[in-house]
Design an enzyme around this catalytic site. Structure first.
Site, short mmCIF file in Angstrom:
data_model
loop_
_atom_site.label_atom_id
_atom_site.label_comp_id
_atom_site.label_asym_id
_atom_site.label_seq_id
_atom_site.Cartn_x
_atom_site.Cartn_y
_atom_site.Cartn_z
N ASP A 87 -27.97 41.89 28.13
CA ASP A 87 -28.05 40.59 28.80
C ASP A 87 -26.81 40.28 29.63
OD1 ASP A 87 -26.13 40.13 26.81
OD2 ASP A 87 -27.56 39.11 25.49
N GLU A 109 -33.44 46.69 24.64
CA GLU A 109 -33.02 45.52 23.87
C GLU A 109 -33.64 44.25 24.46
OE1 GLU A 109 -28.92 45.43 21.80
OE2 GLU A 109 -28.84 43.74 23.19
N GLU A 123 -26.05 34.37 28.73
CA GLU A 123 -26.83 35.51 28.25
C GLU A 123 -28.30 35.19 28.01
OE1 GLU A 123 -22.52 36.31 27.14
OE2 GLU A 123 -23.88 34.59 27.07
N HIS A 193 -15.16 36.51 20.89
CA HIS A 193 -15.00 36.56 22.34
C HIS A 193 -16.00 35.70 23.09
CE1 HIS A 193 -18.42 39.26 21.81
NE2 HIS A 193 -18.69 39.07 23.09
N ARG A 195 -18.18 33.28 25.19
CA ARG A 195 -17.81 32.23 26.15
C ARG A 195 -18.04 30.84 25.55
NH1 ARG A 195 -17.32 32.51 31.86
NH2 ARG A 195 -17.90 34.69 31.69
N HIS A 223 -9.87 40.98 21.90
CA HIS A 223 -10.93 41.37 22.82
C HIS A 223 -10.32 41.83 24.14
CE1 HIS A 223 -14.60 40.92 25.36
NE2 HIS A 223 -15.17 41.32 24.25
#
Length: 350
Positions: A87, A109, A123, A193, A195, A223
């Site tokens: 994604d 996926e 995402e 990590h 967002r 990260h």
């Protein structure tokens, strides 16, 4: 085959190898989203490669546009199929570029959903858009396939398992037998990590880590995202009991996971891998597109609140029954044969 990030490289490498056994040698399109990924580090150096030079930027929509612009000239040679995974902005850019000029798309996926466009953003929006474009949809689980069916996608849906489990099993096969480090206190591995956690969420996670450092030895893997890494260094550097570790490769991270008594993470890949390794996991998110790990009893969704994280971590560490129940190896995301299934379907489709 589009690769922009480390997770994409990890999860597509088994598929590239499986396709080769069918006499299909994919060309790898490295977008540059995570910088100049070294194909050798992922066992992909002997495949044909094209590097697009589109580094990731703060605005993911802008990166999508860059990938589209760079990819359309490449795709004018009319490959028979473009494979994207997951994604990311690289995956969406690739899918949109292919659709623009009529190249069929396969989505590895497919079907993961939180059913909330803001969690995670972007995402959730990106994977839904990719699935709407794809001719072949490789869902890792029946739940993911049901999500696709409910959206009436036009592509053909296959339940295959997740290629990330293929990659994990291969890495673990090469690692020596795990040995827990001699410690007087439990060990916790932490990564974050997302967002959606930037800002207050990361500060709250750091507060929880400081609290737990009083009762556990904590390895915090930073990260590659500079913004996230710098904020966590500022919040945690010098905290007794907390070791800040530089980003590591897949094998190194799997080794750290196996040595931990508990994992705190918002990573999608770790949500898939921790159950297969038998390591209890607390998911540092409000919603997850991988609820199968929670249903299997291997993970708990705890959000980013400091008190909630610390409280749930203590429950797992202090209660031997809970800890034992969450430490059983379970495989809700596949049996390690996903790449072979997907390669066979692609070969037949071609």
């Amino acid at each position: 085959m589009v690769i922009g990030t480390r997770p994409e490289a990890i999860k597509l490498q088994p598929l590239a190898e499986a396709l080769r056994t069918w006499g299909i040698v994919p060309t790898l399109l490295f977008t540059g989203q995570h910088g100049s990924l070294d194909p050798t580090a992922f066992g992909m150096d002997d495949f044909p490669q094209i590097h697009l030079g589109c580094p990731g930027v703060e605005n993911p929509h802008s990166h999508v546009r860059s990938v589209i612009a760079a990819m359309i000239p490449v795709l004018r040679d009319r490959p028979e199929l473009l494979v994207v995974q997951g994604d990311t902005s690289s995956a969406l850019g690739g899918a949109l570029a292919a659709s623009t000029i009529g190249v069929p798309v396969a989505h590895v996926e497919a079907g993961l959903r939180t059913h909330d466009l803001q969690l995670p953003w972007p995402e959730e929006e990106y994977r839904t858009a990719i699935d709407a474009q794809a001719e072949l949809l490789f869902a890792p689980t029946e739940l993911a396939a049901d999500n696709l069916r409910s959206e009436n996608v036009h592509g053909v849906i296959y339940v295959t398992g997740n290629t990330g489990i293929d990659a994990l099993m291969e890495v673990e096969r090469r690692l020596p037998t795990p040995m827990k480090r001699a410690r007087d206190v439990p060990s916790i591995l932490v990564t974050c990590h997302r967002r959606e956690a930037w800002g207050n969420g990361l500060e709250s996670i750091a507060t929880a880590v400081k609290t737990l450092a009083a009762i556990a030895c904590i390895d915090f893997v930073l990260h590659p995202n500079v913004f996230v890494a710098e904020q966590m260094r500022r919040l945690l550097e010098g905290t007794p009991g907390v070791s800040l570790l530089e980003p590591c490769g897949h094998a190194g991270l799997v080794r750290l996971m196996r040595e931990a008594d508990l994992i705190l993470s918002d990573s999608g890949g770790i949500q898939e891998e921790a159950p297969a390794l038998g390591i209890p996991l607390l998911v540092l998110r409000e919603k997850t597109e991988r609820p199968e790990a929670i249903t299997a009893g291997a993970a708990r969704l705890v959000g980013t609140g400091a008190e909630q994280i610390a409280r749930e971590a203590r429950k797992v560490l202090d209660d031997p029954i809970t800890r034992a129940a969450m430490s059983q190896r379970v495989y809700p995301f596949g049996d390690g044969q996903a790449a072979g299934r997907i390669a066979a379907i692609i070969a037949d489709w071609l």
